[in-house]
Design a protein around this motif. Structure first.
Motif, short mmCIF file in Angstrom:
data_model
loop_
_atom_site.label_atom_id
_atom_site.label_comp_id
_atom_site.label_asym_id
_atom_site.label_seq_id
_atom_site.Cartn_x
_atom_site.Cartn_y
_atom_site.Cartn_z
N SER A 1 -7.32 -3.56 -10.32
CA SER A 1 -8.42 -2.60 -10.17
C SER A 1 -8.15 -1.59 -9.06
CB SER A 1 -9.72 -3.34 -9.84
OG SER A 1 -9.69 -3.82 -8.51
N LEU B 1 -7.67 -8.05 -8.01
CA LEU B 1 -7.88 -6.94 -7.08
C LEU B 1 -6.84 -5.85 -7.29
CD1 LEU B 1 -8.62 -8.90 -3.78
CD2 LEU B 1 -10.24 -7.50 -5.07
N GLN B 2 -5.60 -6.26 -7.49
CA GLN B 2 -4.52 -5.30 -7.61
C GLN B 2 -4.65 -4.45 -8.88
OE1 GLN B 2 0.08 -5.51 -6.27
NE2 GLN B 2 -0.57 -7.12 -7.65
N PHE C 1 -8.04 -2.37 -6.06
CA PHE C 1 -8.90 -2.81 -4.97
C PHE C 1 -10.25 -2.09 -4.97
CE2 PHE C 1 -4.50 -3.51 -3.86
CZ PHE C 1 -4.50 -4.85 -3.51
N GLN D 1 -6.74 -14.17 -8.10
CA GLN D 1 -7.65 -13.28 -7.39
C GLN D 1 -6.91 -12.03 -6.91
OE1 GLN D 1 -8.88 -16.24 -4.49
NE2 GLN D 1 -10.97 -16.23 -5.30
N THR D 2 -5.71 -12.24 -6.41
CA THR D 2 -4.91 -11.10 -5.95
C THR D 2 -4.60 -10.16 -7.10
OG1 THR D 2 -3.90 -12.51 -4.26
CG2 THR D 2 -2.79 -10.46 -4.75
N ALA E 1 -14.35 -4.94 -8.02
CA ALA E 1 -13.53 -6.15 -8.09
C ALA E 1 -13.85 -7.10 -6.94
CB ALA E 1 -12.05 -5.78 -8.08
N TRP E 2 -14.07 -6.56 -5.77
CA TRP E 2 -14.46 -7.39 -4.64
C TRP E 2 -15.81 -8.05 -4.91
CZ3 TRP E 2 -11.12 -8.40 -0.80
CH2 TRP E 2 -10.06 -7.52 -0.58
#
Length: 278
Positions: A49, A46-47, A51, A42-43, A55-56
């Motif tokens: 994209s 996000l990274q 953040f 998941q990290t 992505a969220w």
């Protein structure tokens, strides 16, 4: 690493129980949200994209990020972060747009090597937001007292937080039940059953400890501010207001002190690029 003065940027404080996220546009606060500890996958999502809001949304996490940020897009966000947990922090620091902050990089004097970065940031944030001298009471997994004056650490104390105490009793005894902390319950002091006795003991003694530290602080620093922060701070503030209204009137509640501390670190970097070793 490039730092945009007025663009959208994120703040992250990785705690023992949750990840705490905040969003700024330049110096303007947009708000915060909280997640359970994210996985490495998941990290990474996000990274990669930067953040971005999409992505969220793919992860099913609600944020305060705007749909159409004024800086032209969310794919160029900076992330300023601090962590009290080592492993997740290592997943994030490989990208150029991520700015990790350790205790030694927080503009606070008289620190010691094992001082938690969360306590340092909260103290600096409180000093910036509420003025020095200031006592920060962080009501989280641990209950911590951290005092400072003139951007210098005076000292503090650490003990188990409310939820940690609720978990500790059944873990270390044979007969006491497992209970969940209910922030809406006000227990009678002289309980007539075991569960209520546990709630009474934990809550009333924690409130007594807070009152004692506040009274000692005000004796030493009569003009100093007192600020409650942390995940259980709203409940603690309500309890104090119910039990000791005059004391509660002298206490400020600010759940976002760590984010103000990260903002101070970022602003220092903007003003003095060599001030933080990034």
């Amino acid at each position: 690493m490039g730092i945009g003065e007025q663009g959208l940027w994120l703040a992250l404080i990785i705690g023992n129980s949750r990840w705490h996220w905040g969003a700024f546009e330049g110096d303007r606060w947009l708000g915060s949200w909280h997640t359970l500890h994210l996985t490495e996958a998941q990290t990474d999502q996000l990274q990669q994209s930067r953040f971005a809001l999409s992505a969220w949304q793919q992860l099913g996490i609600e944020t305060v990020l705007p749909s159409n940020p004024g800086d032209g897009g969310q794919e160029h966000q900076e992330l300023w972060m601090a962590s009290v947990v080592n492993t997740p922090a290592a997943w994030l620091v490989s990208s150029a747009h991520v700015h990790p902050i350790a205790t030694k990089q927080v503009p606070l004097q008289n620190t010691y090597p094992t001082l938690g970065v969360d306590r340092a940031l909260a103290l600096v944030g409180a000093g910036d937001r509420w003025g020095w001298p200031v006592l920060v009471i962080d009501c989280g997994t641990a209950l911590t007292f951290t005092a400072g004056a003139d951007q210098r650490l005076i000292g503090g104390a650490i003990l188990p937080g409310l939820r940690s105490q609720f978990r500790a009793l059944p873990a270390h005894t044979d007969q006491l039940p497992a209970l969940e902390f209910d922030p809406d319950v006000w227990p009678q002091r002289w309980a007539t059953n075991t569960s209520e006795a546990m709630v009474s003991g934990i809550l009333h003694t924690q409130l007594a400890g807070i009152r004692d530290f506040v009274v000692a602080w005000e004796a030493d620093w009569p003009s100093g501010a007192v600020v409650l922060t942390g995940g259980d701070s709203a409940a603690i503030y309500r309890y104090l207001a119910k039990q000791t209204p005059t004391l509660a009137q002298r206490i400020n509640h600010d759940p976002d002190l760590g984010f103000w501390g990260l903002r101070v670190c970022r602003q220092q970097k903007l003003e003095k690029p060599s001030a933080i070793g990034l």
